[in-house]
Scaffold this active site. Structure first.
Site, PDB file in Angstrom:
ATOM      1  N   HIS A  57       0.837  -1.211   0.000  1.00 30.10           N
ATOM      2  CA  HIS A  57       0.000   0.000   0.000  1.00 30.10           C
ATOM      3  C   HIS A  57       0.867   1.253   0.000  1.00 30.10           C
ATOM      4  CE1 HIS A  57       0.734  -0.559   4.299  1.00 30.10           C
ATOM      5  NE2 HIS A  57       0.236   0.639   4.561  1.00 30.10           N
ATOM      6  N   HIS A  59       1.421   3.950   1.897  1.00 32.01           N
ATOM      7  CA  HIS A  59       1.962   4.733   3.015  1.00 32.01           C
ATOM      8  C   HIS A  59       3.496   4.836   2.945  1.00 32.01           C
ATOM      9  CE1 HIS A  59      -1.872   4.051   5.607  1.00 32.01           C
ATOM     10  NE2 HIS A  59      -1.969   5.107   4.812  1.00 32.01           N
ATOM     11  N   HIS A  62       6.086   2.327   3.868  1.00 31.28           N
ATOM     12  CA  HIS A  62       6.111   1.096   3.061  1.00 31.28           C
ATOM     13  C   HIS A  62       6.765   1.327   1.690  1.00 31.28           C
ATOM     14  CE1 HIS A  62       3.518  -1.248   5.852  1.00 31.28           C
ATOM     15  NE2 HIS A  62       3.318  -0.008   6.260  1.00 31.28           N
ATOM     16  N   HIS A 115      -7.380  -0.962   5.444  1.00 33.00           N
ATOM     17  CA  HIS A 115      -6.382  -0.023   5.981  1.00 33.00           C
ATOM     18  C   HIS A 115      -6.242   1.138   4.995  1.00 33.00           C
ATOM     19  CE1 HIS A 115      -2.750   1.266   8.111  1.00 33.00           C
ATOM     20  NE2 HIS A 115      -2.076   1.233   6.973  1.00 33.00           N
ATOM     21  N   ASP A 134      -0.105  -3.836   6.385  1.00 28.03           N
ATOM     22  CA  ASP A 134      -0.697  -3.340   7.633  1.00 28.03           C
ATOM     23  C   ASP A 134      -2.126  -3.853   7.834  1.00 28.03           C
ATOM     24  OD1 ASP A 134       1.627  -2.010   8.108  1.00 28.03           O
ATOM     25  OD2 ASP A 134       0.834   0.005   7.763  1.00 28.03           O
ATOM     26  N   HIS A 172       4.908  -4.514  10.847  1.00 26.62           N
ATOM     27  CA  HIS A 172       5.303  -3.829  12.090  1.00 26.62           C
ATOM     28  C   HIS A 172       5.438  -4.823  13.246  1.00 26.62           C
ATOM     29  CE1 HIS A 172       4.668   0.368  10.672  1.00 26.62           C
ATOM     30  NE2 HIS A 172       3.712  -0.183   9.915  1.00 26.62           N
TER      31      HIS A 172
HETATM   32 FE    FE Z   1       2.753   0.808   8.156  1.00 26.06          FE
HETATM   33 ZN    ZN Z   2       0.065   1.667   6.547  1.00 22.23          ZN
END
Ligand code: FE
Ligand code: ZN
Length: 251
Positions: A57, A59, A62, A115, A134, A172
């Site tokens: 994704h 973000h 990432h 997410h 995530d 994470h």
């Molecule tokens: Fe993340």
């Molecule tokens: Zn994320």
């Protein structure tokens, strides 16, 4: 997956970047490289050649290292969700259920949006390895930023239906943070208490709790136990079947 190995690279504060390595050819694929420096260090240390990047994704924690890796390594294949304009540099956009060969191994693209609107996961069918970004963490699930609780419910159902021996490479290290919360809702689930003890030992030794094992998550992660009667009771659901909306609200 005999000729493939997975290396975990620590990045940022609590992120993991994974390197899928073909031990016969020394080619590697990086999953969600948030930072280029630790990836380049690991490639040098293990004498590997980066050929692909897999993204889950958009973000920054990432994709943050993609531009630098792309600038320093020629011919990189960059795989990411189609219809996601917030990820630049994708050379190979993928859609739900697409199958691709990465480092000689077959991977299927799973749509797990919740997410984020276009979040995908990468499932390697030969070895039962899931790179889930995530979506799911040890003892909890990801924050729902762009989807609905129903979307997250469906994403988690897809993961729950994979073989129980599936290894989940989430992005994470959150396991020790969320398991005590799980025990609060299912106080008599001794497997949660056992896991808390195990996880605190692992962390005290400076080791990782990732990859997660799907069978262990099914036993201890409240977000995969929404039909458990004791858990439903703790949520105040006399029917024994809490809705996912209730679950999200209290967590
Ligand atoms: Fe993340
Ligand atoms: Zn994320």
């Amino acid at each position: 997956m005999k000729s493939v190995n997975i290396l975990t690279v620590e990045a940022l504060r609590d992120n993991y970047i994974f390197l899928l390595v073909n031990t016969k050819t020394n080619e590697a694929a990086a999953v969600d490289p948030s930072d280029a420096k630790p990836v380049i260090r690991a490639l040098t240390e293990h004498n590997l050649r980066l050929t692909s990047i897999l993204l889950t994704h958009h973000h920054a924690d990432h994709i943050g290292g993609v531009a630098e890796l792309n600038a320093s390594i020629s011919g990189l294949k960059i795989f990411g969700p189609a219809n996601e304009t917030r990820i630049p540099l994708i050379t190979h956009p993928v859609n739900t259920n697409d199958e691709v060969i990465i480092c000689g191994e077959n991977a299927i693209v799973l749509d797990v949006h919740a997410h984020t609107r276009t979040h995908i996961a990468w499932y390697f069918t030969g070895s039962n390895d899931l790179f889930s970004g995530d979506t799911l963490f040890g003892g909890t699930c990801g924050a729902i930023f762009e989807g609905t609780p129903r979307d997250m419910f469906e994403a988690l159902c897809k993961i729950a239906l994979l073989p129980h021996s599936t290894r989940i490479w989430c992005s994470h290290e959150y396991t020790s943070m969320f398991l005590p919360e799980a025990l609060r809702f299912e106080p008599s689930n001794y497997k949660i208490a056992q896991r808390i003890a195990k996880v605190s030992k692992i962390r005290a030794e400076g080791k990782h709790t990732v990859p997660l094992l799907l069978s262990e998550e099914l036993d201890t992660n409240p977000f995969l136990r929404f039909n458990n009667p004791e858990f439903a009771n703790a949520l105040g659901c006399p029917t024994g079947w809490p809705t996912f909306e209730q679950l999200i609200k209290i967590s």
